[in-house]
Design a protein around this motif. Sequence first.
Motif, PDB file in Angstrom:
ATOM      1  N   ALA A   1       0.714  -1.082  -0.050  1.00 51.84           N
ATOM      2  CA  ALA A   1       0.049  -0.057   0.152  1.00 51.84           C
ATOM      3  C   ALA A   1       0.721   1.222   0.051  1.00 51.84           C
ATOM      4  CB  ALA A   1      -1.060   0.080   1.142  1.00 51.84           C
ATOM      5  N   ALA A   2       0.460   2.495  -0.365  1.00 45.50           N
ATOM      6  CA  ALA A   2       0.878   3.567  -0.376  1.00 45.50           C
ATOM      7  C   ALA A   2       1.537   4.043   0.783  1.00 45.50           C
ATOM      8  CB  ALA A   2       0.039   4.668  -0.848  1.00 45.50           C
ATOM      9  N   ASP A   3       1.237   3.524   1.995  1.00 48.51           N
ATOM     10  CA  ASP A   3       1.825   3.964   3.374  1.00 48.51           C
ATOM     11  C   ASP A   3       2.663   2.700   3.770  1.00 48.51           C
ATOM     12  OD1 ASP A   3      -0.424   2.303   3.975  1.00 48.51           O
ATOM     13  OD2 ASP A   3      -1.221   3.720   5.592  1.00 48.51           O
ATOM     14  N   ASP A   4       3.034   1.877   3.242  1.00 47.07           N
ATOM     15  CA  ASP A   4       3.570   0.437   3.840  1.00 47.07           C
ATOM     16  C   ASP A   4       5.102   0.981   3.540  1.00 47.07           C
ATOM     17  OD1 ASP A   4       5.058  -1.689   3.956  1.00 47.07           O
ATOM     18  OD2 ASP A   4       3.143  -3.003   3.081  1.00 47.07           O
ATOM     19  N   PRO A   5       5.860   0.843   4.689  1.00 50.13           N
ATOM     20  CA  PRO A   5       7.239   1.096   4.500  1.00 50.13           C
ATOM     21  C   PRO A   5       8.157   0.230   3.685  1.00 50.13           C
ATOM     22  CG  PRO A   5       6.539   0.064   6.827  1.00 50.13           C
ATOM     23  CD  PRO A   5       5.435   0.461   6.066  1.00 50.13           C
ATOM     24  N   GLU A   6       7.463  -0.805   3.112  1.00 53.26           N
ATOM     25  CA  GLU A   6       8.296  -1.529   2.267  1.00 53.26           C
ATOM     26  C   GLU A   6       7.824  -1.152   0.834  1.00 53.26           C
ATOM     27  OE1 GLU A   6      10.468  -4.427   1.997  1.00 53.26           O
ATOM     28  OE2 GLU A   6      10.837  -3.232   3.675  1.00 53.26           O
ATOM     29  N   ARG A   7       6.933  -0.286   0.735  1.00 54.90           N
ATOM     30  CA  ARG A   7       6.689   0.155  -0.631  1.00 54.90           C
ATOM     31  C   ARG A   7       7.877   1.042  -1.138  1.00 54.90           C
ATOM     32  NH1 ARG A   7       4.296   5.004  -3.058  1.00 54.90           N
ATOM     33  NH2 ARG A   7       3.175   4.264  -4.711  1.00 54.90           N
ATOM     34  N   PRO A   8       8.306   0.788  -2.415  1.00 55.27           N
ATOM     35  CA  PRO A   8       9.546   1.134  -3.098  1.00 55.27           C
ATOM     36  C   PRO A   8       9.191   2.855  -3.223  1.00 55.27           C
ATOM     37  CG  PRO A   8       8.627  -0.066  -4.560  1.00 55.27           C
ATOM     38  CD  PRO A   8       7.854  -0.219  -3.325  1.00 55.27           C
ATOM     39  N   LEU A   9      10.276   3.726  -2.942  1.00 54.44           N
ATOM     40  CA  LEU A   9      10.429   5.103  -3.129  1.00 54.44           C
ATOM     41  C   LEU A   9      10.415   5.018  -4.824  1.00 54.44           C
ATOM     42  CD1 LEU A   9      12.391   7.898  -1.693  1.00 54.44           C
ATOM     43  CD2 LEU A   9      12.142   7.549  -4.156  1.00 54.44           C
ATOM     44  N   ARG A  10       9.639   5.699  -5.528  1.00 54.63           N
ATOM     45  CA  ARG A  10       9.965   5.832  -7.083  1.00 54.63           C
ATOM     46  C   ARG A  10      10.941   6.948  -7.424  1.00 54.63           C
ATOM     47  NH1 ARG A  10       4.353   4.702  -6.479  1.00 54.63           N
ATOM     48  NH2 ARG A  10       3.582   6.846  -7.320  1.00 54.63           N
ATOM     49  N   LEU A  11      11.954   6.699  -8.003  1.00 53.16           N
ATOM     50  CA  LEU A  11      13.029   7.796  -8.101  1.00 53.16           C
ATOM     51  C   LEU A  11      13.509   7.657  -9.811  1.00 53.16           C
ATOM     52  CD1 LEU A  11      15.028   9.886  -7.163  1.00 53.16           C
ATOM     53  CD2 LEU A  11      16.513   7.953  -6.792  1.00 53.16           C
ATOM     54  N   ALA A  12      13.351   8.976 -10.345  1.00 51.34           N
ATOM     55  CA  ALA A  12      13.597   9.138 -11.911  1.00 51.34           C
ATOM     56  C   ALA A  12      14.783   9.704 -11.888  1.00 51.34           C
ATOM     57  CB  ALA A  12      12.618   9.598 -12.667  1.00 51.34           C
ATOM     58  N   ILE A  13      15.872   9.379 -12.964  1.00 49.91           N
ATOM     59  CA  ILE A  13      16.930  10.108 -13.064  1.00 49.91           C
ATOM     60  C   ILE A  13      16.978  10.962 -14.504  1.00 49.91           C
ATOM     61  CG2 ILE A  13      19.272   9.852 -13.220  1.00 49.91           C
ATOM     62  CD1 ILE A  13      19.672   7.661 -11.568  1.00 49.91           C
ATOM     63  N   VAL A  14      17.002  11.955 -14.446  1.00 50.37           N
ATOM     64  CA  VAL A  14      16.498  12.703 -15.684  1.00 50.37           C
ATOM     65  C   VAL A  14      17.696  13.738 -15.891  1.00 50.37           C
ATOM     66  CG1 VAL A  14      14.062  12.341 -15.388  1.00 50.37           C
ATOM     67  CG2 VAL A  14      15.080  14.461 -14.835  1.00 50.37           C
ATOM     68  N   GLY A  15      17.673  14.355 -17.295  1.00 49.97           N
ATOM     69  CA  GLY A  15      18.755  15.285 -17.615  1.00 49.97           C
ATOM     70  C   GLY A  15      18.921  15.219 -19.055  1.00 49.97           C
ATOM     71  N   ARG A  16      19.786  16.245 -19.525  1.00 53.94           N
ATOM     72  CA  ARG A  16      20.079  16.209 -20.800  1.00 53.94           C
ATOM     73  C   ARG A  16      21.059  15.056 -21.538  1.00 53.94           C
ATOM     74  NH1 ARG A  16      23.577  21.541 -21.552  1.00 53.94           N
ATOM     75  NH2 ARG A  16      23.896  21.421 -19.330  1.00 53.94           N
ATOM     76  N   PRO A  17      21.062  14.822 -22.802  1.00 53.88           N
ATOM     77  CA  PRO A  17      22.133  13.554 -23.265  1.00 53.88           C
ATOM     78  C   PRO A  17      23.501  13.757 -22.664  1.00 53.88           C
ATOM     79  CG  PRO A  17      20.698  14.528 -25.163  1.00 53.88           C
ATOM     80  CD  PRO A  17      20.437  15.457 -23.820  1.00 53.88           C
ATOM     81  N   ASN A  18      24.224  12.797 -22.290  1.00 54.04           N
ATOM     82  CA  ASN A  18      25.795  12.674 -21.765  1.00 54.04           C
ATOM     83  C   ASN A  18      25.961  13.574 -20.705  1.00 54.04           C
ATOM     84  OD1 ASN A  18      27.707  11.248 -23.091  1.00 54.04           O
ATOM     85  ND2 ASN A  18      28.684  12.957 -23.497  1.00 54.04           N
ATOM     86  N   ALA A  19      24.872  13.593 -19.748  1.00 53.67           N
ATOM     87  CA  ALA A  19      25.054  14.353 -18.337  1.00 53.67           C
ATOM     88  C   ALA A  19      25.708  13.547 -17.309  1.00 53.67           C
ATOM     89  CB  ALA A  19      23.896  14.994 -17.916  1.00 53.67           C
ATOM     90  N   GLY A  20      25.682  12.184 -17.494  1.00 53.25           N
ATOM     91  CA  GLY A  20      26.031  11.149 -16.796  1.00 53.25           C
ATOM     92  C   GLY A  20      24.897  10.344 -16.084  1.00 53.25           C
ATOM     93  N   LYS A  21      23.724  10.546 -16.506  1.00 57.34           N
ATOM     94  CA  LYS A  21      22.535   9.883 -15.988  1.00 57.34           C
ATOM     95  C   LYS A  21      22.747   8.100 -15.448  1.00 57.34           C
ATOM     96  CE  LYS A  21      19.874  11.192 -18.887  1.00 57.34           C
ATOM     97  NZ  LYS A  21      20.983  11.795 -19.663  1.00 57.34           N
ATOM     98  N   SER A  22      23.261   7.431 -16.542  1.00 58.42           N
ATOM     99  CA  SER A  22      23.492   6.032 -16.546  1.00 58.42           C
ATOM    100  C   SER A  22      24.498   5.697 -15.651  1.00 58.42           C
ATOM    101  CB  SER A  22      23.554   5.386 -17.752  1.00 58.42           C
ATOM    102  OG  SER A  22      22.178   5.572 -18.659  1.00 58.42           O
ATOM    103  N   THR A  23      25.575   6.459 -15.760  1.00 54.21           N
ATOM    104  CA  THR A  23      26.846   6.249 -15.181  1.00 54.21           C
ATOM    105  C   THR A  23      26.685   6.495 -13.551  1.00 54.21           C
ATOM    106  OG1 THR A  23      28.191   7.469 -16.778  1.00 54.21           O
ATOM    107  CG2 THR A  23      29.340   7.159 -14.459  1.00 54.21           C
ATOM    108  N   LEU A  24      25.530   7.525 -13.145  1.00 47.72           N
ATOM    109  CA  LEU A  24      25.066   7.755 -11.863  1.00 47.72           C
ATOM    110  C   LEU A  24      24.490   6.566 -11.376  1.00 47.72           C
ATOM    111  CD1 LEU A  24      24.773   9.296  -9.294  1.00 47.72           C
ATOM    112  CD2 LEU A  24      22.772  10.432 -10.318  1.00 47.72           C
ATOM    113  N   LEU A  25      23.448   6.065 -12.147  1.00 46.08           N
ATOM    114  CA  LEU A  25      22.663   4.822 -11.732  1.00 46.08           C
ATOM    115  C   LEU A  25      23.766   3.899 -11.399  1.00 46.08           C
ATOM    116  CD1 LEU A  25      19.276   3.404 -12.956  1.00 46.08           C
ATOM    117  CD2 LEU A  25      21.324   2.045 -12.926  1.00 46.08           C
TER     118      LEU A  25
END
Length: 450
Positions: free
Chosen positions: A175-199
């Motif tokens: 459920a939305a208030d369940d502590p085991e519910r994963p935090l949904r995090l998106a990594i965004v930015g311009r091309p070649n800023a290093g998003k995949s390297t950061l992940l």
Amino acid sequence: MTPTVVILGRPNVGKSTLFNRLAQRKIAIVDDRPGVTRDRKEAPARIAGHDVTLVDTAGLEEAPPDTVAGRMRASSEAALRAADLVLFVVDVRSGLTPSDRAFAAWLRRSSLPVLLIANKAEGRGGAAAAMEAFELGLGDPIAVSAEHNEGLGVLHEAVAEALGEPRDEEEDEPAADDPERPLRLAIVGRPNAGKSTLLNALLGEERMITGPEPGLTRDAIAVEWRDGTGGRVRLVDTAGMRKKARIEDRLEQMSVAATLGALKEAEVVVLVVDALLGMDEQDLRIARLAEREGRAVVIAFNKWDAVEDREATRRRLTDVLTASLAQLKGISVVPLAALTGRGVDRLMPAVRAAYALWNRRITTGELNRWFEAALTRHPPPAVDGRRVKLRYATMPKARPPTIAVFGTRAEELPEDYRRYLVNAFREAFAMPGVPIRLQLRGTRNPYAEE
């Protein structure tokens, strides 16, 4: 643990189409051009009573390790090591190729169970064409057409037989208030800023294909992970977003659409900015888009180790944020170097702090004490010579924090006074860097129109 089913094959045999069909929704980008999928993509699926983790992979190609194709193959091989079952896909229209035979021999040497999928076998001649795949030595080929949804019933039965009896119990989505519910995090930015390297740096593994070539990531790739707090995180790496006027290619349009979809489903957005280039107008557009969607935002100021004059660079960034991103005043900025991992350990604490503020609720009593003080300090202006009387405030929701203000002609408040209320609220309750919504609700005179 749910079993992992990995889809393998050379480029353009229909792996992503099959992935979407088995997942029962369009997740992976599909195009006629070969090599569209570059990173492995995961999704939960239910196949013949089994809850599985379905993995789409890049096309298998013989290539040097330092090339894009070589890095794609390494990513697919990593997926294979985690597989409980492999779906090896060949294209019956084009017939068997030397690559098909080489990779089939590779799979025969592994100890993994493999189902041979003869794709694009639609129509009356399809089943006959699929018989050629017998010579690969991987058992009976299963003739399907992922695009036309043919032969999928036989495939489901074969998967069920390979995986054995499904578990009786079903795990419900937290459920939305369940502590085991994963935090949904998106990594965004311009091309070649290093998003995949950061992940990759966050995960501690080469999960995403990286390199100096811009635009390597084409789809929104989700990965589940536990951060240093032990909490679950659903990380989504996305394709780089260029200015809209520069996007002409259909594939890039689909990539940007996938990025926008990931951003809308996220709770916190990490905007990766190249510190060597500074924050430009496109970075600001992405940040404003995240704010309009009501997402908490953290800036990862990447390639910080290569910056020579750090004090001047920080000052320029602060000036840009103050002048052009006032709606996210106080946004958290984490300088880091994703390639070396330096400073990456400070990112998730900043994300967790932003997420806590984004979820924070203020009691009605606290809110109205602040509200009365704010009105006393700066009373609302008259509008067209008529007084605006604000009565009280409530907080109907968080995620993001939302203030509803009630009063006579409240909806007529000028924009500068609305900004005053938002900034006063942000300062009083220490809510930097999260979007704040202000709803104005006037009281209507029932005799005004008579």
